[in-house]
Design an enzyme around this catalytic site. Structure first.
Site, PDB file in Angstrom:
ATOM      1  N   GLU A  64     176.074  64.717  38.937  1.00 31.03           N
ATOM      2  CA  GLU A  64     175.716  63.575  39.792  1.00 31.03           C
ATOM      3  C   GLU A  64     174.222  63.560  40.127  1.00 31.03           C
ATOM      4  OE1 GLU A  64     177.710  66.040  41.002  1.00 31.03           O
ATOM      5  OE2 GLU A  64     176.249  66.921  42.376  1.00 31.03           O
ATOM      6  N   ASP A  83     144.201  46.798  17.288  1.00 31.79           N
ATOM      7  CA  ASP A  83     142.954  46.051  17.128  1.00 31.79           C
ATOM      8  C   ASP A  83     141.885  47.023  16.685  1.00 31.79           C
ATOM      9  OD1 ASP A  83     144.135  43.876  18.164  1.00 31.79           O
ATOM     10  OD2 ASP A  83     143.101  43.917  20.084  1.00 31.79           O
TER      11      ASP A  83
HETATM   12  P1  ATP Z   1     139.613  42.776  16.997  1.00 31.68           P
HETATM   13  O1  ATP Z   1     140.666  41.782  16.674  1.00 31.68           O
HETATM   14  O2  ATP Z   1     139.774  44.032  16.256  1.00 31.68           O
HETATM   15  O3  ATP Z   1     139.349  42.961  18.440  1.00 31.68           O
HETATM   16  P2  ATP Z   1     137.410  40.955  16.699  1.00 31.68           P
HETATM   17  O4  ATP Z   1     136.738  41.076  18.003  1.00 31.68           O
HETATM   18  O5  ATP Z   1     136.553  40.798  15.497  1.00 31.68           O
HETATM   19  O6  ATP Z   1     138.293  42.190  16.361  1.00 31.68           O
HETATM   20  P3  ATP Z   1     138.280  38.379  17.506  1.00 31.68           P
HETATM   21  O7  ATP Z   1     137.890  38.565  18.902  1.00 31.68           O
HETATM   22  O8  ATP Z   1     139.524  37.639  17.172  1.00 31.68           O
HETATM   23  O9  ATP Z   1     138.439  39.760  16.788  1.00 31.68           O
HETATM   24  O10 ATP Z   1     137.064  37.687  16.781  1.00 31.68           O
HETATM   25  C1  ATP Z   1     137.176  37.135  15.497  1.00 31.68           C
HETATM   26  C2  ATP Z   1     135.812  36.841  14.931  1.00 31.68           C
HETATM   27  O11 ATP Z   1     135.177  35.842  15.721  1.00 31.68           O
HETATM   28  C3  ATP Z   1     134.859  38.028  14.960  1.00 31.68           C
HETATM   29  O12 ATP Z   1     134.989  38.820  13.843  1.00 31.68           O
HETATM   30  C4  ATP Z   1     133.504  37.363  15.055  1.00 31.68           C
HETATM   31  O13 ATP Z   1     133.045  36.985  13.794  1.00 31.68           O
HETATM   32  C5  ATP Z   1     133.794  36.121  15.857  1.00 31.68           C
HETATM   33  N1  ATP Z   1     133.478  36.323  17.277  1.00 31.68           N
HETATM   34  C6  ATP Z   1     133.840  37.341  18.059  1.00 31.68           C
HETATM   35  N2  ATP Z   1     133.413  37.188  19.310  1.00 31.68           N
HETATM   36  C7  ATP Z   1     132.747  36.022  19.337  1.00 31.68           C
HETATM   37  C8  ATP Z   1     132.067  35.280  20.355  1.00 31.68           C
HETATM   38  N3  ATP Z   1     132.007  35.719  21.598  1.00 31.68           N
HETATM   39  N4  ATP Z   1     131.511  34.132  20.012  1.00 31.68           N
HETATM   40  C9  ATP Z   1     131.580  33.665  18.749  1.00 31.68           C
HETATM   41  N5  ATP Z   1     132.186  34.294  17.762  1.00 31.68           N
HETATM   42  C10 ATP Z   1     132.774  35.471  18.031  1.00 31.68           C
END
Ligand code: ATP
Length: 846
Positions: free
Chosen positions: A253, A295
């Protein structure tokens, strides 16, 4: 706007109280205490004790039984309170945060400290911490379903009120808090807002079921044992009390409360390793995780980015400096022709940007997205400060970044006109630009070369526009590329190798481009023969096809959050237990769908955190692996103390049975080997504290060298039963042996003490189900040493204190008796050591 001052905020906190929704009243302490005695068997035991006292006119036994029952109750109460306390503490740790402006500075605070009048900032994915009136809104859309039940996003503009408990699905905003805590609309209608669910986990279910099942079985066995006694002519009332005591002792229990404590202790250990568990449920699932989808940015990598290269008009330019300190140079080598283009690119990077660069006591810090932060640092190196630029070129519109669009655009009114500036993934920006195919190819070639060096590549563009131009993101002028390093986190390579050893597959799911992703994957040892699949490929792939190749893919690149669902489905269909990370609003469905959803504590949005089972406080991949290790350990520990308890109970029952069957004559001379009070006493000593000590056992050396546990494999396995029966039998034989050997007046005391000693040796066996105790070391579990020494001390008190001797049917013993008892008890350790050894050698031979 500079918001409230810290002093004023503190004053208001005094006046208005914390921003909390008060939870429903918890169960009162008295109720918890009383519930310890509600078990049917305990009630029967109390009645039986009283009846026996009346019939036999012998009250000591009854009093001792009642005292032990009371004491067990107190112990149960303490255990339950501790379990409850630990869970409350975890809830507090998972409490949400809010970003406010105080004394002119953006700061993140615990949302319970938000006060009326605070300037509160909202960003995509954040949960609104209090009721507020908007003073600014950029494309702001909210999910008000917690209040209205309506799931359609609701647009909000300056002047509107937004409510606590709703979430920002899109855009940004800021406003002044109008009400907090129970004064908010949410507070008025809502019950408890729970950070951690109290739902029962499969493990607890199993224990409940097992407990009931074992309970019924024990009662039957005890009834059979008692009947055997009766048939052999033992006195009925005593047999009745004995039978009930045996059943009370054997029914597990205390198990549910001890398991909750074990889980809570485990969760605390996980939290100290930066994984905050929001659902008890996930602890068990974690132990059987077979795939971790993670990620890249910020989880596998540092997430602290530094721009290393700029591609401008056919030239690759180096940038020096490290981290966020704006010191370093853009090595243009006086190429003045490029100055103008470079300036435009730096301006685009700084204006189309929502981060802030701040100097703090311990160095330069970024508030906001780290990719954007790196661009601010770059602009500073080229002589542009964001604040000054923002003043000169006021922002009049913005199309926010999202993981689906992979780009962001702002419209700024500068001295010489209105301009749109965009930045984003290279191919996305190129598709918005006026460039010939050969020019695009040239740019892509350079982007690929940067990505091949594991640089994260961002492209920039701009164009002159009119106010209210709806066609912002087409026919733009291409500006150039920027490549930033984002080195792998320390320890990630090792963590990935550990996963491999533990039979756990790791794969990367990133929004970044395939070349950068592959370069990083290679660097951290993730990719051996793995395939790379892009979001575009996923779109074209059928479910079957993905399912077929899912085992071989290590990198999914350029994916959007909704692609994650497809990957989870495919992996689940292959029988995997999937852990998936995510941080954005759009990751929420994937986090819910995965067996274990893991959100990022630092960069994650509130929406993601709420949808997840686990929050990674440091966003670090290694912490996921640590959590899996702890999850496996918790499960193992629970199974170990369960086996321990089982073997003890089987031992006691068998001993009583043996006495009836084989020692009829001896019993009439020496008394019954284990009277009811002794059984209850042993139960009190062995059931309460040792299991808790066992649940503090650290992850063993081998725990991450075994394949994941199958999901359907519960606590109770054939192996557990086998060990339980073998040890139980051994304990019964030890007791019988001593009973046979001992002098009549000492027999009861010696059997009693031998069982206690044997079980104290047995508890060391169950520190690990596979490892030898000599390998672990006898003294390495401090709580266990404490538990065992206090048990022995209590046993000595019961044996040697004259006024307890009568109550417990004991007498003082000689050193010779002790040597005998210890030697006999020791066999429990020797036999199990031998069994572990045999099992291990057989395993290594097969
Ligand atoms: P993860 O998915 O591993 O975190 P990540 O940051 O590259 O990687 P996302 O945040 O989806 O993934 O971003 C996708 C893409 O968009 C990036 O690879 C980059 O080229 C572009 N990106 C990321 N941050 C910005 C931003 N603040 N402004 C404009 N483009 C961005």
């Amino acid at each position: 706007m500079s918001g409230l001052s810290q002093i004023e905020a503190e004053r208001r906190l005094e006046v208005y109280g914390r921003n909390e929704i008060t939870e429903e009243k918890r169960r009162s302490r008295l109720l918890i205490f009383l519930s310890q005695f509600k078990s049917f068997l305990i009630v029967i035991l109390i009645i039986a004790a009283v009846v026996s006292a009346v019939v036999t006119e012998e009250v000591t036994d009854a009093i001792i039984i009642l005292l032990i029952v009371l004491f067990s109750g107190v112990l149960g109460y303490i255990q339950e309170m501790r379990a409850e306390g630990a869970i409350q503490a975890l809830k507090r740790m998972a409490s949400p945060k809010a970003v406010v402006v105080r004394d002119g500075k953006e700061i993140e605070i615990d949302s319970t400290f938000v006060v009326p009048g605070d300037l509160l900032l909202l960003d995509t994915g954040s949960k609104v911490a209090a009721d507020m009136r908007l003073i600014r809104a950029v494309d702001l859309k909210l999910d008000e379903s917690p209040l209205t039940g309506e799931s359609e996003p609701v647009s909000k503009v300056a002047g509107d009120t937004v409510f606590m408990g709703t979430t920002v699905l899109h855009g940004r905003g800021e406003g002044i808090v109008t009400a907090t805590g129970m004064k908010t609309e949410f507070g008025k209608i809502a019950g408890a807002l729970q950070a951690i669910d109290d739902e029962e986990t499969p493990l607890q279910h199993e224990i409940d079921r097992l407990g009931k099942w074992l309970g019924v079985l024990t009662i039957i066995v005890c009834a059979v044992v008692a009947s055997v006694g009766l048939l052999r002519g033992a006195p009925p009332v005593e047999i009745f009390v004995l039978g009930i005591a045996l059943a009370v002792a054997a029914v597990p229990e205390a198990l549910p409360a001890v398991i909750t404590i074990a889980l809570a202790l485990g969760l605390r250990r996980m939290a100290s390793r930066n994984a905050l568990v929001r659902r008890l449920l996930s602890v068990e699932t974690l132990g059987s995780t077979s795939v971790i989808c993670t990620d890249k940015t910020g989880t596998l990598t540092e997430g602290e980015m530094t721009v290393r290269k700029i591609y401008l008009k056919g030239r690759m330019i180096e940038v020096t400096g490290v981290g966020y300190t704006p010191e370093g140079e853009i090595l243009l080598y006086e190429d003045e022709k490029l100055n103008h283009d470079l300036e435009l690119l730096l301006m685009a990077g700084s204006l189309c940007n929502n981060a802030h660069l701040r100097k703090e006591e311990d160095g330069w810090k970024i508030v906001g997205d780290s990719t954007e932060g790196a661009l601010l640092v770059l602009a500073e190196k080229g002589g542009f400060t964001k604040d000054l630029l923002d003043e000169k070129c006021e922002r009049i519109d913005e199309i926010p970044f999202s993981s689906e669009r992979k780009m962001m655009t702002t419209v700024n009114r500068c001295e010489n006109g209105v301009y749109a500036f965009s930045k984003g993934a290279c191919e996305v920006i190129l598709s918005c630009c006026r460039l010939s195919e050969s020019e695009k190819e040239e740019v892509l070639k350079n982007a690929a070369s940067m990505a091949g060096d594991a640089l994260r590549v961002l492209a920039f563009s701009y164009k002159s526009v009119k106010v209210d131009d709806s066609n912002l993101e087409s026919d733009m002028v291409f500006l150039g590329l920027v490549g930033m390093i984002d080195p792998p986190r320390e320890g990630v390579k090792k963590a990935i190798a550990r996963c491999r050893e533990a039979g756990i597959k790791t794969l990367m799911i990133t929004g970044d481009n395939p070349i950068t992703a592959t370069a990083i994957a290679r660097e951290i040892g993730m990719q051996d023969k793995g395939e790379i699949v892009t979001g575009a490929m996923l779109d074209l792939m059928g479910e079957d096809e993905l399912e077929r190749i899912a085992e071989d893919v290590t990198v999914y690149a350029r994916v959007s959050p909704f692609h994650k669902l497809k990957v989870i489905d495919a992996l689940k269909a292959r029988g995997h237990i999937v852990a998936m990370t995510g941080d954005g609003v759009n990751d929420a469905p994937a986090l819910k769908k995965a067996d274990i959803g893991i959100s990022m504590g630092i960069t994650g949005t509130d929406v993601a955190k709420e949808a997840s089972d686990i929050i990674l406080m440091d966003d670090n991949f290694s912490s996921i692996v640590a959590a899996v290790e702890e999850g496996r350990t918790i499960f193992r520990n629970i199974r170990n103390f369960f086996t321990y308890g089982l073997s003890c109970h089987i031992g006691e029952i068998l001993l009583v049975l043996f006495a009836f069957l084989f020692f009829e004559d001896l019993v009439s001379v020496k008394g019954f080997p284990l009277p009811a009070v002794q059984i209850l006493w042993i139960n009190l000593l062995t059931d309460g504290i040792p299991p808790i000590a066992l649940s503090t056992e650290r992850p063993g050396y081998n725990i991450m060298r075994e394949p994941p546990r199958r999901k359907e494999e519960g606590i109770f396995t054939r192996r557990v039963l086998f060990y339980g029966i073998v040890i139980g039998l051994l304990v019964a034989i030890q007791g019988s042996f001593i009973f046979h050997l001992a002098d009549p007046e000492k027999a009861q005391t010696m059997v009693f003490t031998t069982i206690v000693i044997s079980e104290m040796f047995n508890v060391f066996n169950w520190r690990s189900d596979k490892e030898s105790i000599f390998k672990l070391g006898f003294l390495t579990n401090k709580p266990l040493i404490l538990a065992v020494s206090s048990t022995i001390l209590l046993q000595l008190i019961v044996i040697y204190l004259p006024f307890l001797q009568g109550a417990f049917h004991t007498v003082g013993l000689d050193p010779g008796d002790w040597v005998l008892m210890i030697l006999v008890g020791l066999s429990t350790l020797v036999v199990v050591e031998w069994m572990k050894f045999v099992e291990k050698t057989r395993l290594t031979h097969t």
